[in-house]
Design a protein around this motif. Sequence first.
Motif, PDB file in Angstrom:
ATOM      1  N   VAL A  98       0.827  -1.212   0.000  1.00 16.67           N
ATOM      2  CA  VAL A  98       0.000   0.000   0.000  1.00 16.67           C
ATOM      3  C   VAL A  98       0.862   1.263   0.000  1.00 16.67           C
ATOM      4  CG1 VAL A  98      -1.872   1.239   1.160  1.00 16.67           C
ATOM      5  CG2 VAL A  98      -1.739  -1.263   1.321  1.00 16.67           C
ATOM      6  N   ASN A  99       0.601   2.138  -0.945  1.00  8.23           N
ATOM      7  CA  ASN A  99       1.150   3.495  -0.969  1.00  8.23           C
ATOM      8  C   ASN A  99       0.115   4.328  -1.714  1.00  8.23           C
ATOM      9  OD1 ASN A  99       2.900   5.673  -0.671  1.00  8.23           O
ATOM     10  ND2 ASN A  99       3.903   5.265  -2.629  1.00  8.23           N
ATOM     11  N   SER A 100      -0.934   4.752  -1.012  1.00  3.57           N
ATOM     12  CA  SER A 100      -2.114   5.260  -1.701  1.00  3.57           C
ATOM     13  C   SER A 100      -2.796   6.406  -0.959  1.00  3.57           C
ATOM     14  CB  SER A 100      -3.120   4.117  -1.875  1.00  3.57           C
ATOM     15  OG  SER A 100      -4.359   4.586  -2.376  1.00  3.57           O
ATOM     16  N   PRO A 101      -3.268   7.428  -1.723  1.00  4.86           N
ATOM     17  CA  PRO A 101      -4.061   8.497  -1.112  1.00  4.86           C
ATOM     18  C   PRO A 101      -5.528   8.114  -0.955  1.00  4.86           C
ATOM     19  CG  PRO A 101      -3.824   8.925  -3.441  1.00  4.86           C
ATOM     20  CD  PRO A 101      -3.026   7.685  -3.152  1.00  4.86           C
ATOM     21  N   GLY A 102      -5.879   6.910  -1.408  1.00  2.00           N
ATOM     22  CA  GLY A 102      -7.272   6.486  -1.308  1.00  2.00           C
ATOM     23  C   GLY A 102      -7.985   6.697  -2.630  1.00  2.00           C
ATOM     24  N   GLY A 103      -9.232   7.099  -2.557  1.00  2.00           N
ATOM     25  CA  GLY A 103     -10.019   7.287  -3.767  1.00  2.00           C
ATOM     26  C   GLY A 103     -11.497   7.125  -3.477  1.00  2.00           C
ATOM     27  N   ASP A 104     -12.181   6.434  -4.346  1.00  2.00           N
ATOM     28  CA  ASP A 104     -13.620   6.248  -4.235  1.00  2.00           C
ATOM     29  C   ASP A 104     -13.960   5.311  -3.072  1.00  2.00           C
ATOM     30  OD1 ASP A 104     -16.386   6.476  -5.509  1.00  2.00           O
ATOM     31  OD2 ASP A 104     -16.094   4.307  -5.484  1.00  2.00           O
ATOM     32  N   LEU A 105     -14.848   5.738  -2.196  1.00  2.00           N
ATOM     33  CA  LEU A 105     -15.222   4.944  -1.024  1.00  2.00           C
ATOM     34  C   LEU A 105     -15.834   3.611  -1.426  1.00  2.00           C
ATOM     35  CD1 LEU A 105     -15.689   4.474   1.988  1.00  2.00           C
ATOM     36  CD2 LEU A 105     -17.781   5.855   1.805  1.00  2.00           C
ATOM     37  N   PHE A 106     -16.674   3.623  -2.466  1.00  2.00           N
ATOM     38  CA  PHE A 106     -17.344   2.392  -2.877  1.00  2.00           C
ATOM     39  C   PHE A 106     -16.339   1.365  -3.403  1.00  2.00           C
ATOM     40  CE2 PHE A 106     -20.453   5.864  -3.559  1.00  2.00           C
ATOM     41  CZ  PHE A 106     -21.317   5.530  -2.528  1.00  2.00           C
ATOM     42  N   SER A 107     -15.312   1.833  -4.091  1.00  2.00           N
ATOM     43  CA  SER A 107     -14.260   0.921  -4.557  1.00  2.00           C
ATOM     44  C   SER A 107     -13.483   0.355  -3.381  1.00  2.00           C
ATOM     45  CB  SER A 107     -13.310   1.643  -5.515  1.00  2.00           C
ATOM     46  OG  SER A 107     -13.983   2.039  -6.694  1.00  2.00           O
ATOM     47  N   GLY A 108     -13.189   1.219  -2.403  1.00  2.00           N
ATOM     48  CA  GLY A 108     -12.495   0.755  -1.205  1.00  2.00           C
ATOM     49  C   GLY A 108     -13.301  -0.303  -0.464  1.00  2.00           C
ATOM     50  N   ALA A 109     -14.606  -0.077  -0.358  1.00  2.00           N
ATOM     51  CA  ALA A 109     -15.475  -1.037   0.319  1.00  2.00           C
ATOM     52  C   ALA A 109     -15.547  -2.352  -0.446  1.00  2.00           C
ATOM     53  CB  ALA A 109     -16.866  -0.448   0.489  1.00  2.00           C
ATOM     54  N   GLU A 110     -15.535  -2.272  -1.782  1.00  2.00           N
ATOM     55  CA  GLU A 110     -15.579  -3.486  -2.599  1.00  2.00           C
ATOM     56  C   GLU A 110     -14.306  -4.308  -2.425  1.00  2.00           C
ATOM     57  OE1 GLU A 110     -16.322  -4.903  -7.252  1.00  2.00           O
ATOM     58  OE2 GLU A 110     -16.220  -2.759  -6.747  1.00  2.00           O
ATOM     59  N   ILE A 111     -13.159  -3.626  -2.398  1.00  2.00           N
ATOM     60  CA  ILE A 111     -11.890  -4.327  -2.187  1.00  2.00           C
ATOM     61  C   ILE A 111     -11.863  -4.949  -0.799  1.00  2.00           C
ATOM     62  CG2 ILE A 111      -9.393  -4.007  -1.922  1.00  2.00           C
ATOM     63  CD1 ILE A 111      -9.596  -1.853  -4.121  1.00  2.00           C
ATOM     64  N   ARG A 112     -12.384  -4.222   0.187  1.00  2.00           N
ATOM     65  CA  ARG A 112     -12.455  -4.766   1.545  1.00  2.00           C
ATOM     66  C   ARG A 112     -13.264  -6.053   1.562  1.00  2.00           C
ATOM     67  NH1 ARG A 112     -16.176  -4.700   5.716  1.00  2.00           N
ATOM     68  NH2 ARG A 112     -15.235  -4.912   7.799  1.00  2.00           N
ATOM     69  N   SER A 113     -14.389  -6.055   0.868  1.00  2.00           N
ATOM     70  CA  SER A 113     -15.240  -7.241   0.821  1.00  2.00           C
ATOM     71  C   SER A 113     -14.510  -8.425   0.183  1.00  2.00           C
ATOM     72  CB  SER A 113     -16.521  -6.928   0.043  1.00  2.00           C
ATOM     73  OG  SER A 113     -17.363  -8.057  -0.027  1.00  2.00           O
ATOM     74  N   MET A 114     -13.763  -8.157  -0.889  1.00  2.00           N
ATOM     75  CA  MET A 114     -13.002  -9.224  -1.550  1.00  2.00           C
ATOM     76  C   MET A 114     -11.966  -9.826  -0.603  1.00  2.00           C
ATOM     77  SD  MET A 114     -12.258  -7.527  -5.259  1.00  2.00           S
ATOM     78  CE  MET A 114     -13.566  -7.006  -6.360  1.00  2.00           C
ATOM     79  N   LEU A 115     -11.238  -8.953   0.096  1.00  2.00           N
ATOM     80  CA  LEU A 115     -10.204  -9.422   1.022  1.00  2.00           C
ATOM     81  C   LEU A 115     -10.824 -10.169   2.204  1.00  2.00           C
ATOM     82  CD1 LEU A 115      -7.903  -6.262   0.992  1.00  2.00           C
ATOM     83  CD2 LEU A 115      -7.357  -8.510   0.041  1.00  2.00           C
ATOM     84  N   ARG A 116     -11.980  -9.709   2.646  1.00  2.00           N
ATOM     85  CA  ARG A 116     -12.652 -10.357   3.784  1.00  2.00           C
ATOM     86  C   ARG A 116     -13.111 -11.767   3.414  1.00  2.00           C
ATOM     87  NH1 ARG A 116     -17.773 -10.829   5.607  1.00  2.00           N
ATOM     88  NH2 ARG A 116     -18.626  -9.645   3.863  1.00  2.00           N
ATOM     89  N   ARG A 117     -13.517 -11.956   2.163  1.00  2.00           N
ATOM     90  CA  ARG A 117     -14.034 -13.252   1.733  1.00  2.00           C
ATOM     91  C   ARG A 117     -12.957 -14.185   1.189  1.00  2.00           C
ATOM     92  NH1 ARG A 117     -16.659 -12.443  -2.536  1.00  2.00           N
ATOM     93  NH2 ARG A 117     -16.617 -10.166  -2.764  1.00  2.00           N
ATOM     94  N   TYR A 118     -11.742 -13.691   1.047  1.00  2.00           N
ATOM     95  CA  TYR A 118     -10.668 -14.520   0.500  1.00  2.00           C
ATOM     96  C   TYR A 118     -10.346 -15.666   1.452  1.00  2.00           C
ATOM     97  CZ  TYR A 118      -6.135 -15.767  -1.479  1.00  2.00           C
ATOM     98  OH  TYR A 118      -5.071 -16.454  -2.034  1.00  2.00           O
ATOM     99  N   ASN A 119     -10.128 -16.862   0.890  1.00  4.08           N
ATOM    100  CA  ASN A 119      -9.927 -18.058   1.716  1.00  4.08           C
ATOM    101  C   ASN A 119      -8.563 -18.119   2.396  1.00  4.08           C
ATOM    102  OD1 ASN A 119     -12.474 -19.157   1.204  1.00  4.08           O
ATOM    103  ND2 ASN A 119     -11.795 -20.070  -0.734  1.00  4.08           N
ATOM    104  N   GLY A 120      -7.559 -17.470   1.809  1.00  2.00           N
ATOM    105  CA  GLY A 120      -6.222 -17.517   2.379  1.00  2.00           C
ATOM    106  C   GLY A 120      -5.940 -16.384   3.348  1.00  2.00           C
ATOM    107  N   ARG A 121      -4.747 -16.424   3.937  1.00  2.00           N
ATOM    108  CA  ARG A 121      -4.328 -15.380   4.876  1.00  2.00           C
ATOM    109  C   ARG A 121      -3.986 -14.124   4.092  1.00  2.00           C
ATOM    110  NH1 ARG A 121       0.328 -13.249   7.059  1.00  2.00           N
ATOM    111  NH2 ARG A 121       0.271 -12.702   9.284  1.00  2.00           N
ATOM    112  N   THR A 122      -4.400 -12.973   4.604  1.00  2.00           N
ATOM    113  CA  THR A 122      -4.127 -11.701   3.940  1.00  2.00           C
ATOM    114  C   THR A 122      -3.351 -10.764   4.859  1.00  2.00           C
ATOM    115  OG1 THR A 122      -6.274 -10.838   4.651  1.00  2.00           O
ATOM    116  CG2 THR A 122      -6.166 -11.829   2.458  1.00  2.00           C
ATOM    117  N   GLU A 123      -2.406 -10.070   4.277  1.00  2.00           N
ATOM    118  CA  GLU A 123      -1.604  -9.098   5.028  1.00  2.00           C
ATOM    119  C   GLU A 123      -1.486  -7.829   4.204  1.00  2.00           C
ATOM    120  OE1 GLU A 123       3.103  -8.629   5.835  1.00  2.00           O
ATOM    121  OE2 GLU A 123       2.187 -10.412   6.752  1.00  2.00           O
ATOM    122  N   ALA A 124      -1.537  -6.688   4.856  1.00  2.00           N
ATOM    123  CA  ALA A 124      -1.307  -5.409   4.186  1.00  2.00           C
ATOM    124  C   ALA A 124      -0.014  -4.817   4.725  1.00  2.00           C
ATOM    125  CB  ALA A 124      -2.463  -4.448   4.430  1.00  2.00           C
TER     126      ALA A 124
END
Length: 211
Positions: free
Chosen positions: A23-49
């Motif tokens: 991560v090296n980001s100023p952010g952006g669209d909230l809805f896109s951020g929420a969608e990415i969060r949902s993808m990471l939350r549902r991913y079967n493997g371990r996730t690290e940021a």
Amino acid sequence: MTCPNDIAKALEAAGGDEVTVLVNSPGGDLFSGAEIRSMLRRYNGRTEALIQGYAASAATVAISACDVIRCESGGLCCYHNPVSTAEGDYRDMSGASKSLKNARDTILDAYLARPGCKTTREELAALMDKDIFITPTQAKEYGLIDEIVTLEGVTEPEGDPAAFVAAAGRIRLTAAMREQYRRHVAEDREAAARDCEAKRILARLGTLAKY
């Protein structure tokens, strides 16, 4: 620029293996951020940021679902209220205000859902009201990140986060990050204003067409 589709493809390719989101980001669209969060939350493997430079705005929402959030000791984080533009009468303004408050509440829900969160809803809301960059140590105290990747021989001082970045030899990067973040917010607001103006013109054209 990374979009939700990029993340979806990367997670599919990972096939359940452990993944690290850099991560090296100023952010952006909230809805896109929420969608990415949902993808990471549902991913079967371990996730690290791993926050390598800075994480601000929607970027912090996107990574809030990761199992572990780490930040380089020279990095910065920014958690703030969602912003938008609106046009219309007092009912429109009131509705826009309520929508932004509801959006803020969903962001708070995302932060507070993290197992390591160590603060209250009121304290997080107060932090978002400030709209400031905070150090990794401060972010860890809130429970918004889990670990700090320390630089050998460098300790993080109290006070202005820029002082620590300077001590780490990265003051130029900090200035650039802040300027990029300011441009990002200004561009978002200008885009929203243009969208509102376009809708207003279309609404006028529609009214004329009726006559």
